[in-house]
Structure formats: C-alpha cells, structure tokens
Design a protein around this motif. Structure first.
Motif, mmCIF file in Angstrom:
data_model
loop_
_atom_site.group_PDB
_atom_site.id
_atom_site.type_symbol
_atom_site.label_atom_id
_atom_site.label_comp_id
_atom_site.label_asym_id
_atom_site.label_seq_id
_atom_site.Cartn_x
_atom_site.Cartn_y
_atom_site.Cartn_z
ATOM 1 N N UNK A 122 0.854 -1.196 0.000
ATOM 2 C CA UNK A 122 0.000 0.000 0.000
ATOM 3 C C UNK A 122 0.887 1.242 0.000
ATOM 4 N N UNK A 123 0.681 2.077 -0.996
ATOM 5 C CA UNK A 123 1.490 3.280 -1.161
ATOM 6 C C UNK A 123 0.828 4.444 -0.421
ATOM 7 N N UNK A 124 1.602 5.097 0.442
ATOM 8 C CA UNK A 124 1.129 6.334 1.072
ATOM 9 C C UNK A 124 1.865 7.454 0.345
ATOM 10 N N UNK A 125 1.211 8.009 -0.646
ATOM 11 C CA UNK A 125 1.853 9.017 -1.499
ATOM 12 C C UNK A 125 1.725 10.400 -0.861
ATOM 13 N N UNK A 126 2.868 11.006 -0.552
ATOM 14 C CA UNK A 126 2.850 12.338 0.075
ATOM 15 C C UNK A 126 2.917 13.426 -0.993
ATOM 16 N N UNK A 127 2.008 14.360 -0.878
ATOM 17 C CA UNK A 127 1.993 15.507 -1.779
ATOM 18 C C UNK A 127 1.719 16.763 -0.944
ATOM 19 N N UNK A 128 1.964 17.909 -1.492
ATOM 20 C CA UNK A 128 1.656 19.139 -0.751
ATOM 21 C C UNK A 128 2.544 20.281 -1.217
ATOM 22 N N UNK A 129 1.954 21.457 -1.257
ATOM 23 C CA UNK A 129 2.686 22.628 -1.739
ATOM 24 C C UNK A 129 3.647 23.163 -0.674
ATOM 25 N N UNK A 130 4.665 23.873 -1.150
ATOM 26 C CA UNK A 130 5.634 24.460 -0.214
ATOM 27 C C UNK A 130 5.048 25.695 0.447
ATOM 28 N N UNK A 131 4.307 26.466 -0.351
ATOM 29 C CA UNK A 131 3.701 27.681 0.209
ATOM 30 C C UNK A 131 2.414 27.982 -0.527
ATOM 31 N N UNK A 132 1.601 28.822 0.087
ATOM 32 C CA UNK A 132 0.336 29.223 -0.536
ATOM 33 C C UNK A 132 0.486 30.611 -1.130
ATOM 34 N N UNK A 133 -0.167 30.840 -2.239
ATOM 35 C CA UNK A 133 -0.140 32.164 -2.868
ATOM 36 C C UNK A 133 -1.582 32.561 -3.144
ATOM 37 N N UNK A 134 -1.817 33.848 -3.297
ATOM 38 C CA UNK A 134 -3.197 34.315 -3.485
ATOM 39 C C UNK A 134 -3.753 33.998 -4.869
#
Ligand code: PGA
Length: 255
Positions: A122-134
């Motif tokens: 079972x793959x736990x794929x991590x994703x996510x942005x470094x920062x948020x922009x408007x």
C-alpha cells in the motif's frame, strides 16, 4: 479488520535505539487494540523495521519510509520492494517532502509508486505545496505532483493507494500553525477531483486522503471532523505514546 480510517506514524530518523523503538511500538499496539474503525501503520527507520514487523497485528501494521523501484541489484543503500514484503511490511511512504528536498524527482517517485503497487504494497503518497499564494498557483502544483506520481497506474491497483496531503509549510511547526479543518476539506475535494479526472469517479471516492503536518491531540478532531480527512499522518507526536494514543482515539471516534 474492516477499517475506514488510517493513522500513520512517521518516525522519520527516530528513536535512537531498537529498545526504545520496541517500547513505543508495543504501547501503540496496545492502544490499537481498542480501536473500532481505524488501522494504524507505523513506519520506523529501516534498521528497526524487520524486528517491529514481527510484532505487527491486523490492527497495527508496519511500513517503510521510502522504497526503491527494483527488487534487488547494485543499488547501495536502497530497500527493494520485494524485500519489504518478505520482511512483513505492508505499506510504504513515498514522496515525503523531506526526501524530495534531498533531490527525489517526480520521475523517481512515479517509478517507486508503480513498483510498490505491483508488489501489492500500500502506497502512502505524500503531496503538498511548499507555500500558498493568493493566485492559487499552489493548486496547479498539487495537481502536477499527483498526476506525475500516478502516471501509468492501473485501476486495479488503486485499492492499494493512499494519498497523504502534507502542506510543507505546516510540517514540523507548532500545533497552532496547522491547517484548519475547513481548508483541509476544500483540499480534499480538490484532490478527489484530480483523481476522478485521472482514474474515474468511483476510484476518486475510494482512495483514502489523509492529512499530515503538525498533527496533535489539539487539532486532530477538527481535521477529521470538519476536514473530512480519512486519517492522519503523524510525525513528532507519534513518538510519544501517550499523545499518540490520544490522537488514535480521536481519529477513531471523531464524526
Ligand atoms: P510532523 O511531521 O507531524 O512532525 O509535523 C509530519 C510529517 O512530516 O510527516
């Protein structure tokens, strides 16, 4: 066990000794026995993995924090997917931001995902942005991460896929800086939309989407209850059996 929630302990490069690792694992195992709908997955450093896998049960399983895309061969320092299976491992975290930071590319992550799914890990794929922009550029960033990681994944393997949304800006911070449940819910719908476009609507609903990044007993309920996350990926607090037990209970009982 039929479980619809998952809690993953990412121990990273901790604890320092096999004895401490065993003690923490056994405390988590005891806590897991009382859970009704939640599967717990502990991902210790590779050097402790084999011993802890021997102590795993249907309620607490053991995974690795990374895996290579070949089974064996001249790849110094790597862990082969079939070795993980042969040593009792069921899950692999792939694409954690701390590994991406060390140079892991989207192409490497894609190869790891395909290899692990082929071996029924079972793959736990991590994703996510470094920062948020408007301007919402972070949404495009997350979409690219998912589509490159899942390129070529066949639908029959999707039942072994878990997505962990971990905004990098919320990892290793204080519990006040964690994402709010309402924002998580928005992101969860967006992630399901991307998966739906790639693999079809039925699959999008069935893939568990977890949240990770400074989870504690103070924010877990908001993320599960208001964020509708299917579970949590916990770093620091998973090394403290008392705190982690509390988080496990919240995941299991939150509406
Ligand atoms: P943290 O780590 O809970 O210590 O923020 C989470 C992660 O990086 O997986």
């Amino acid at each position: 066990m039929k479980s619809d929630r998952i809690i993953v302990a990412n121990w990273k490069m901790n604890p320092e000794s096999p004895e401490t690792a065993r003690t923490i694992f056994l405390a988590i195992r005891r806590a897991s026995e009382k859970l009704k709908r939640t599967r717990t997955v502990v991902c210790p450093p590779a050097i402790f993995f084999g011993n802890l896998a021997k102590l795993s049960t249907s309620k607490v399983q053991v995974g690795v924090q990374d895996v290579f895309w070949q089974n064996n061969g001249p790849h110094t320092g790597e862990l082969g997917v079939s070795m993980v299976v042969a040593s009792g491992g069921t899950h692999a975290i792939i694409g954690h931001s701390e590994r991406r930071e060390l140079g892991e590319t989207s192409a490497m992550i894609n190869k790891k995902v395909l290899a692990a799914l082929r071996e029924k890990i079972t793959v736990i794929l991590c994703i996510g942005e470094k920062e948020r922009d408007n301007q919402g550029n972070y949404l495009g960033f997350v979409k690219d991460q998912i589509s490159s990681a899942l390129a070529g994944v066949q639908k029959r393997y999707v039942e072994n896929l878990v997505i962990a949304y971990e905004p990098v800006w919320a990892i290793g911070k204080s519990e006040q800086e964690v994402m709010k449940g309402a924002d998580m819910h928005e992101m969860l719908l967006y992630i399901r939309k991307i998966i739906s476009e790639m693999l079809g609507r039925d699959y999008a609903e069935s893939v568990p989407v977890l949240y990770g990044g400074s989870v504690s007993a103070l924010n877990a309920e908001d993320i599960i209850g208001n964020g509708h996350a299917d579970g949590l990926l916990v770093g620091r607090q998973s090394l403290d059996p008392v705190q982690f037990k509390e988080i496990m209970n919240i995941v299991d009982s939150a509406n």
